[in-house]
Design an enzyme around this catalytic site. Sequence first.
Site: not given
Length: 490
Positions: A255-256, A259, A285
């Site tokens: 997930h990170e 980003h 997101e």
Amino acid sequence: MSAYDDLMAFQRETEALAQVAGRLGWDQETVMPRGAAEQRSEEMAAMEGVLHARRTDPRIAGWLGQARAADDVAAAQLRLIRRSYERAVKVPASLAQEIARVTSMAQGIWAEARAKEDVPGFLPVLADVIRLRQEEGAALAGGGDPYDALIDDYEPGATAETIGAMFGRMRPRLVALREKVLGAARQPVGLSGHFGAEAQMRFARDLASAFGYDWSRGRLDLAVHPFSSGSGDDARITTRVVESEPFNCFYSTIHEVGHACYELGIDGDYRLTPLGAGVSMGVHESQSRIYENQLGRSRAFTGWMFGQMRERFGEFGVNDADAFHAAVNRVQPGFIRTEADEVHYNLHIMMRFDLERALIRGDLAVGDLEAAWNDRFAADFGVTVDRPSHGMLQDVHWSVGLFGYFPTYSLGNVYAGCLHRALRADIPDLDDHLARGDAAPATAWLRERLQRHGGLREPRATIAHACGFEPSEGPLLDYIEAKFAAIYDL
């Protein structure tokens, strides 16, 4: 030099200082000594004072009045600088500094309260944060809705009304799917066993590499609440480790990485300019969620993960790749938003959206928040909150003043659904690559279609340009329904 050149030179220094301030925040959440919290709050307030003075410098108005855009890039730079300036001048410097000071302190108080399950210990500083953000929202709104003004800081163009309408369309389909899934005869099992911290972190690094994370411009650390920080040539990520629940670490990392790869993928010519960062938190997101879910939780990629985990951890109670895929995507009405499955995740956001809007509007007292949270959670998820760290203390966002931020998580999911539909149409053999642990075709598509453009377009236009159609919640809901119907034999 022209007025435009003078403005951009000034802006470049402002952006550089903002990166320094961001690095203070990264340090606070990763390696700062606990005893330094009070001093750090003063440092953050001082940095905010410098930044606010620069963002409201009267020369900006003069430069904006004289500057002429030679092309679309220059026009976008001026648009974003004008927007930032017009917002900044509405907020008194003393208020901006006080928000920075209090939220820096509040973050440490929240972390300690979360560890001790101590809601009363957190409420006084939370009340201060809410009061300050109410003042800021009122200053920005100029007689309009303060909550809309706060949302606009994270997702320009979005309002509580449009977000609420979107949630109204999404909720019935999500609730109906949840009831079918939880009532299905087939119920996947989770993993069992012990997954050592060092082995988890080694695999987390390999997962980050599989999704194209540039280690020469980033690093992976541990944090209470995983986050990504920085842009340009320095975009760092964090994760967390629970030795009985390895998916927490692995999918927080992916997930990170989404980003960070957005920031690292922006055209280098935009570095330290307004275009050199993600255009909105919803679009940001969309990158983290498509990396984590549509790619990272796909049947093809989890098939590769299954083999990797068998080599690294041995037996863990799941015997084949199909069962592993089901375990990765198992639907459960759990307490923790960041661990929520794709069916439940947006329901968590809808709850937070309603609660924080009520807090900012003064319809919900801070002292009543825990009871309101627990009542709403029981009604929405059918589960009674057993402790504050599973309830209102689980997220860092309110302690650091991020009111208006939560709805962008669902906007990101919606945008990711649109991007995934377009991506699959353009790369029909994508699963062949994912099955080998190779996400490069997908990440290259996202970098070319979306990431490299940074803030060139408005948020919804950014998604429409990448996809070739206007964004809506339909593609996300269609994807979720099809995916979980297959997993649960619905």
